[in-house]
Motif scaffolding. Structure first.
Motif, PDB file in Angstrom:
ATOM      1  N   ALA A   3       0.773  -1.095   0.110  1.00 22.73           N
ATOM      2  CA  ALA A   3       0.102  -0.065  -0.114  1.00 22.73           C
ATOM      3  C   ALA A   3       0.787   1.299  -0.079  1.00 22.73           C
ATOM      4  N   GLY A   4       0.481   2.180  -0.565  1.00 27.30           N
ATOM      5  CA  GLY A   4       1.082   3.424  -0.755  1.00 27.30           C
ATOM      6  C   GLY A   4       2.260   3.514  -1.468  1.00 27.30           C
ATOM      7  N   VAL A   5       2.753   2.435  -2.389  1.00 26.72           N
ATOM      8  CA  VAL A   5       3.848   2.359  -3.226  1.00 26.72           C
ATOM      9  C   VAL A   5       3.539   2.608  -4.659  1.00 26.72           C
ATOM     10  N   HIS A   6       4.221   3.625  -5.326  1.00 21.47           N
ATOM     11  CA  HIS A   6       3.985   4.096  -6.656  1.00 21.47           C
ATOM     12  C   HIS A   6       3.979   2.684  -7.393  1.00 21.47           C
ATOM     13  N   GLY A   7       2.863   2.306  -8.182  1.00 18.20           N
ATOM     14  CA  GLY A   7       2.685   1.299  -9.162  1.00 18.20           C
ATOM     15  C   GLY A   7       2.699  -0.034  -8.599  1.00 18.20           C
ATOM     16  N   SER A   8       2.224  -0.027  -7.210  1.00 19.12           N
ATOM     17  CA  SER A   8       2.030  -1.387  -6.507  1.00 19.12           C
ATOM     18  C   SER A   8       0.770  -2.387  -7.136  1.00 19.12           C
ATOM     19  N   GLU A   9       0.358  -1.868  -7.980  1.00 17.14           N
ATOM     20  CA  GLU A   9      -0.671  -2.927  -8.680  1.00 17.14           C
ATOM     21  C   GLU A   9       0.143  -3.826  -9.729  1.00 17.14           C
ATOM     22  N   SER A  10       1.285  -3.253 -10.140  1.00 13.44           N
ATOM     23  CA  SER A  10       2.039  -3.892 -10.971  1.00 13.44           C
ATOM     24  C   SER A  10       2.723  -5.380 -10.435  1.00 13.44           C
ATOM     25  N   TYR A  11       2.883  -5.147  -9.196  1.00  7.57           N
ATOM     26  CA  TYR A  11       3.832  -6.139  -8.561  1.00  7.57           C
ATOM     27  C   TYR A  11       2.740  -7.548  -8.588  1.00  7.57           C
ATOM     28  N   LEU A  12       1.465  -7.383  -8.113  1.00  4.64           N
ATOM     29  CA  LEU A  12       0.600  -8.497  -8.012  1.00  4.64           C
ATOM     30  C   LEU A  12       0.263  -8.724  -9.523  1.00  4.64           C
ATOM     31  N   LYS A  13       0.261  -7.895 -10.387  1.00  2.26           N
ATOM     32  CA  LYS A  13      -0.092  -8.308 -11.686  1.00  2.26           C
ATOM     33  C   LYS A  13       0.966  -9.024 -12.489  1.00  2.26           C
ATOM     34  N   TRP A  14       2.251  -8.783 -12.359  1.00  2.41           N
ATOM     35  CA  TRP A  14       3.405  -9.366 -12.848  1.00  2.41           C
ATOM     36  C   TRP A  14       3.805 -10.636 -12.133  1.00  2.41           C
ATOM     37  N   TYR A  15       3.477 -10.651 -10.974  1.00  2.50           N
ATOM     38  CA  TYR A  15       3.493 -11.969 -10.204  1.00  2.50           C
ATOM     39  C   TYR A  15       2.711 -13.146 -10.628  1.00  2.50           C
ATOM     40  N   ALA A  26      11.760 -16.409  -7.819  1.00  5.23           N
ATOM     41  CA  ALA A  26      13.061 -15.438  -8.071  1.00  5.23           C
ATOM     42  C   ALA A  26      12.530 -13.883  -8.128  1.00  5.23           C
ATOM     43  N   PHE A  27      11.248 -13.789  -8.692  1.00  5.35           N
ATOM     44  CA  PHE A  27      10.529 -12.555  -8.574  1.00  5.35           C
ATOM     45  C   PHE A  27      10.499 -11.962  -7.341  1.00  5.35           C
ATOM     46  N   SER A  28      10.016 -12.676  -6.507  1.00  2.29           N
ATOM     47  CA  SER A  28       9.655 -12.080  -4.976  1.00  2.29           C
ATOM     48  C   SER A  28      10.658 -11.771  -4.292  1.00  2.29           C
ATOM     49  N   TYR A  29      11.908 -12.570  -4.566  1.00  2.00           N
ATOM     50  CA  TYR A  29      13.172 -12.430  -3.794  1.00  2.00           C
ATOM     51  C   TYR A  29      13.756 -11.141  -4.304  1.00  2.00           C
ATOM     52  N   PHE A  30      13.735 -11.036  -5.507  1.00  2.00           N
ATOM     53  CA  PHE A  30      14.497  -9.965  -6.225  1.00  2.00           C
ATOM     54  C   PHE A  30      13.658  -8.694  -6.023  1.00  2.00           C
ATOM     55  N   VAL A  31      12.514  -8.496  -5.706  1.00  4.75           N
ATOM     56  CA  VAL A  31      11.749  -7.380  -5.505  1.00  4.75           C
ATOM     57  C   VAL A  31      12.245  -6.890  -4.208  1.00  4.75           C
ATOM     58  N   GLY A  32      12.272  -8.013  -3.154  1.00  9.14           N
ATOM     59  CA  GLY A  32      12.519  -7.789  -1.853  1.00  9.14           C
ATOM     60  C   GLY A  32      13.955  -7.166  -1.791  1.00  9.14           C
ATOM     61  N   LEU A  33      15.008  -7.650  -2.345  1.00  9.22           N
ATOM     62  CA  LEU A  33      16.230  -7.027  -2.294  1.00  9.22           C
ATOM     63  C   LEU A  33      16.342  -5.823  -3.027  1.00  9.22           C
ATOM     64  N   ALA A  34      15.490  -5.481  -4.103  1.00 13.94           N
ATOM     65  CA  ALA A  34      15.734  -4.193  -4.540  1.00 13.94           C
ATOM     66  C   ALA A  34      15.037  -3.047  -3.663  1.00 13.94           C
ATOM     67  N   GLU A  51       6.495  -3.100 -20.269  1.00 14.91           N
ATOM     68  CA  GLU A  51       6.561  -2.524 -18.920  1.00 14.91           C
ATOM     69  C   GLU A  51       7.665  -2.954 -17.952  1.00 14.91           C
ATOM     70  N   ASP A  52       8.332  -2.223 -17.130  1.00 16.22           N
ATOM     71  CA  ASP A  52       9.404  -3.013 -16.649  1.00 16.22           C
ATOM     72  C   ASP A  52       9.560  -2.451 -15.347  1.00 16.22           C
ATOM     73  N   PHE A  53      10.508  -3.116 -14.346  1.00 11.20           N
ATOM     74  CA  PHE A  53      10.772  -2.625 -13.118  1.00 11.20           C
ATOM     75  C   PHE A  53      12.277  -1.892 -13.230  1.00 11.20           C
ATOM     76  N   ARG A  54      12.256  -0.607 -12.642  1.00  4.01           N
ATOM     77  CA  ARG A  54      13.439   0.212 -13.061  1.00  4.01           C
ATOM     78  C   ARG A  54      14.025   0.695 -11.583  1.00  4.01           C
ATOM     79  N   PHE A  55      15.648   0.570 -11.917  1.00  3.88           N
ATOM     80  CA  PHE A  55      16.431   1.024 -10.810  1.00  3.88           C
ATOM     81  C   PHE A  55      16.657   2.539 -10.963  1.00  3.88           C
ATOM     82  N   LYS A  70       6.772 -15.325 -18.923  1.00  4.75           N
ATOM     83  CA  LYS A  70       5.918 -16.253 -18.067  1.00  4.75           C
ATOM     84  C   LYS A  70       7.043 -17.442 -17.432  1.00  4.75           C
ATOM     85  N   GLY A  71       8.221 -17.372 -18.047  1.00  6.45           N
ATOM     86  CA  GLY A  71       9.116 -18.360 -17.623  1.00  6.45           C
ATOM     87  C   GLY A  71      10.442 -17.883 -16.939  1.00  6.45           C
TER      88      GLY A  71
END
Length: 128
Positions: A3-15, A26-34, A51-55, A70-71
């Motif tokens: 909640a309260g995170v820019h683009g938070s709906e993208s995390y669930l959609k992409w997961y 791997a996705f969950s682990y990577f998002v947590g590290l980032a 669409e992408d995740f940006r650092f 997907k894989g």
């Protein structure tokens, strides 16, 4: 869901889009590290229809990103990272057989399919 995170709906959609359990992990682990990196901000974005995740670093440059398939996840070393001389494509290629160098875009890409892949990449990035 975050909640309260820019683009938070993208995390669930992409997961939910990812079909392979190892890649979901791997996705969950990577998002947590980032999310724990004080030197970078991390958020969803888009480049045209892709669409992408940006650092973003403290200078607001985008040295890294990743997309979701997907894989696998596809990690990008963007031009600021490639030009930085901090990273070596030969080192990346020796760690990831499927790494690709895209000289026309000044990008390198690395497919990630598991937490072990993310850990191996993270050690090369040396962000923490």
């Amino acid at each position: 869901m975050l909640a309260g995170v820019h683009g938070s709906e993208s995390y669930l959609k992409w997961y939910s889009y990812i079909e392979h359990e190892q890649t979901k992990e791997a996705f969950s682990y990577f998002v947590g590290l980032a999310a724990t990196q004080p030197s970078y901000t991390f958020q969803p974005g888009a480049h045209g229809k892709v669409e992408d995740f940006r650092f973003y670093d403290k200078g607001n440059q985008q040295p890294f990103a990743f997309t979701v398939a997907k894989g696998w996840l596809r990690f990008y070393f963007r031009p600021p990272a490639v030009r930085s001389d901090r990273y070596s494509f030969s080192e990346i290629k020796s760690a990831f057989d499927e790494a690709e160098q895209h000289t026309e875009d000044e990008e390198w890409t690395v497919p990630l399919r598991s937490i072990a892949d993310v850990k191996r990449l993270w050690s090369i990035l040396a962000l923490s």
